[in-house]
Design an enzyme around this catalytic site. Sequence first.
Site, PDB file in Angstrom:
ATOM      1  N   SER A 226      -1.399 -43.719  18.099  1.00 27.68           N
ATOM      2  CA  SER A 226      -1.667 -43.724  19.532  1.00 27.68           C
ATOM      3  C   SER A 226      -1.747 -45.164  20.043  1.00 27.68           C
ATOM      4  O   SER A 226      -0.807 -45.934  19.832  1.00 27.68           O
ATOM      5  CB  SER A 226      -2.966 -42.961  19.799  1.00 27.68           C
ATOM      6  OG  SER A 226      -3.094 -42.683  21.163  1.00 27.68           O
TER       7      SER A 226
ATOM      8  N   ASP B 209       2.874 -32.894  20.091  1.00 28.75           N
ATOM      9  CA  ASP B 209       2.246 -34.005  20.820  1.00 28.75           C
ATOM     10  C   ASP B 209       2.953 -34.164  22.169  1.00 28.75           C
ATOM     11  O   ASP B 209       4.112 -34.552  22.210  1.00 28.75           O
ATOM     12  CB  ASP B 209       2.363 -35.280  19.979  1.00 28.75           C
ATOM     13  CG  ASP B 209       1.671 -36.486  20.615  1.00 28.75           C
ATOM     14  OD1 ASP B 209       1.264 -36.404  21.792  1.00 28.75           O
ATOM     15  OD2 ASP B 209       1.541 -37.511  19.916  1.00 28.75           O
TER      16      ASP B 209
ATOM     17  N   HIS C  44      -1.514 -34.309  19.829  1.00 25.59           N
ATOM     18  CA  HIS C  44      -1.578 -35.759  19.624  1.00 25.59           C
ATOM     19  C   HIS C  44      -2.612 -36.150  18.566  1.00 25.59           C
ATOM     20  O   HIS C  44      -2.411 -37.088  17.799  1.00 25.59           O
ATOM     21  CB  HIS C  44      -1.913 -36.422  20.963  1.00 25.59           C
ATOM     22  CG  HIS C  44      -2.003 -37.912  20.895  1.00 25.59           C
ATOM     23  ND1 HIS C  44      -0.929 -38.696  20.548  1.00 25.59           N
ATOM     24  CD2 HIS C  44      -3.038 -38.763  21.120  1.00 25.59           C
ATOM     25  CE1 HIS C  44      -1.310 -39.973  20.568  1.00 25.59           C
ATOM     26  NE2 HIS C  44      -2.573 -40.037  20.909  1.00 25.59           N
TER      27      HIS C  44
END
Lengths: 396, 207
Positions: free
Chosen positions: A169, A335, A368
Site C-alpha cells: 500500500s 483489491d 486490499h
Amino acid sequence: MLKASKKPSKEKAQVRDKALKEALTPSSKLISFERGMKLDCGAHLPELNVAYETYGTLNADKSNAVLICHALTGDQYAASNNPVTGKLGWWLNMIGPGKPVDTEKYFVICVNVLGSCLGTTGPLSINPDTGRAYGVDLPVITIHDMVKAQNMLIDHLGIETLFAVIGGSMGGMQVLQWAASFPEKVFAAIPIATGAHHSPQNIAFNEVGRQAVMADPDWQGGRYMQEGVIPSKGLSVARMAAHITYLSEEGLQRKFGRNLQDKDAIGFSFDADFQIESYLHYQGMTFVDRFDANSYLYVTRAMDYFDLAADYKGVLGNAFMGTKTRFCLISFSSDWLFPTEESRTIIHALNAAGASVSFAEIETDKGHDSFLLDLPEMFDMVEGFLSSAARARGLE
Amino acid sequence: MNAAKSGFATGRADLEIIVDLIKPGDRVLDIGCGDGTLLRMLEERLDVDARGIEISPEGVTKCLAAGLSVIQGNANHDLASYPDKSFDWVILSQAIQVVHNPKETVRELVRIGKKAIVSFPNFGHWHIRWQVAIEGRMPMTNRLPLPWYATPNIHFCTIRDFRALIDEMGLKTEAHFALRSDGRAIARRHPWLWNLFGREAIFVLSE
C-alpha cells in the site's frame, strides 16, 4: 464477538496517554538529526527525529539489510509488540526467524514514517520554534520526504546498499520512490498492492476522511492538543470509511452478509443492527486511541500527492531508466483500492526501462488488506524472490 | 548434446533445439514459460538474462523460487510495453495456438526480439489428418490431449499455413525444424515430408 467494545474510559485514556508518550519518547530506537531536513514543499524541518525498530543482525559487510516500509497507519513495530496497543507486530507472519523475510539471514529495519505519530517527527512532535506540538503547523509531507528521512537513517547506519526494500500500500509507494530516487541503493524491491500514483477515487476517500476529522468540533482547527481533547468522532468516521476500502464486497458478503448483531430482528432504530456496522464502529473506536488525527491528515495527504510519473516528465518508465534493481510486484484480485491494473502500469514502465521484474496477482476475496494477512501464495513469492536475490547478492 | 537433442533429457525435444540456438549471455524472453523449464535450462547452461511471461500464478511462483524474472500475464496484453529489439530472442513455445490474434502476436515477437522462435503442434501431421478425415473426429493426441470442448487451443495451423502467414507478413525465416513423433528432426532434404510427418515445428523468424 464483533460487539462494539464498551471499554471503560479510564482504559481508553491510558491507551491515549501511552500513544502520546510513544510519539514523544518512543520505546523503539530513535535517532535525531539536528541539521533537520529540507522538505519537498520548500520548508526546512529544523530538527528531524527518526524512530525505527530492527530485527536480526547486520552482517560484517552490511549487505543484508532489508527495509520494511509501513502503510498509512502502520508503525515501526512490524515484528514486535506495539507498545501502545500491546498487539503483535503488524507483519509478524512475514518477518521473523524462518519467515519469508528471515531475520536469521537479514537485518530488518522498519522506520516510522515522517508525519506519523510513533516517534518520528510528526504533528505531535514539539516544534523547536514554539516549544509546543506542531499540530497543523507542520509543513506538508510527501512520500519522497518520508524516503529521504529513511535514507538519512540508512546512511547513519553505514549501509551503502539495501538488500531489499519491501512494503504494501503506502509502503509500496515508498518502495517505488526508493527505487526511483536511490536506484544504486536498492538491490531488490517488493512493492505490494500499490500504485505509481494515488487514483482520483483514492484521493476522494482520503478527502472524506480528512473532512470528517476537520468537521469534528474537537479538532479545534488542528490545535486540539492544547485544548486537551481529541476529535475522536471525526477520526473514527474517517477510519470507518477507509476500512471499507481495505475490504472487498465478496469478503464482506462472506464474513458478515446481512447478519444481525446480537439480535434476531431489525430494531427499527439507528443503533448498530448489522454485524458490519458493529464491526466498523469497533474499528473506528479502537483506532482513535492509538493514532493522532493530525497525523492522519498529513499521511493521507502524502499519499494523495504521490505521482511518480509526474516527477519524471510524465513518463513512468523514466523513473526506472537504467535501473539494476530487481523488482517483484504482487497484487490481489479483489483489491479495488489499488487494483491489479495499477501494478500492470508499473510493470509496463519497468519493462520499457528494461528492468528485471516479476509479478503475480494473487486470487483472494480479502481485498486490499490481503498484504497484511496470512496468504501462503504471497509468502511463497516473497521467499522465492528474496532467496534467489540473496544468491545473486552472495548472501547465501 | 546428441542424447539431449533427441529429447530424452527433458522430454521436450523442441526445447533442446531452442537451447542450441541461443548463445551465452543472450537476453531471452519466453512467453508462456510455464514452470520455467526452458528458462532454467538456458540460465544453467548458458547464463543468459532470462525473462518470462506466464499466465498461471502457480507457474509464476515456481519460476520465482527458481530465481527467474517472470510476470503473470499473457501474449495478448503484455507485449506492447517492451521496447523494439529489447531481447536477442523472444520465444513462443507451444503457445501460438492459444493466443487471440496469432498474426498480431508474431508481429510483436519480431518487433521485441532480434529473432523470434515459434514452436507449435503441426495440424497437418498424418495422425491428425487421419482422425479428421477417416474417423471424422476432432483430433486428440499425446500433445493435444483435451477434447474439442475443453481445449484452450483456438488457432491451430499446419506447417504450410504458418509458412503462408510468414510470407504474407514479409518476415524472414532464419531457420526451421520439423520434429517427428520420436522427437527427432526430419531431414531438410525432404521438406515436402514435413507437413505430413512433422508432429511439431520450430521456426526462427526475424523482421
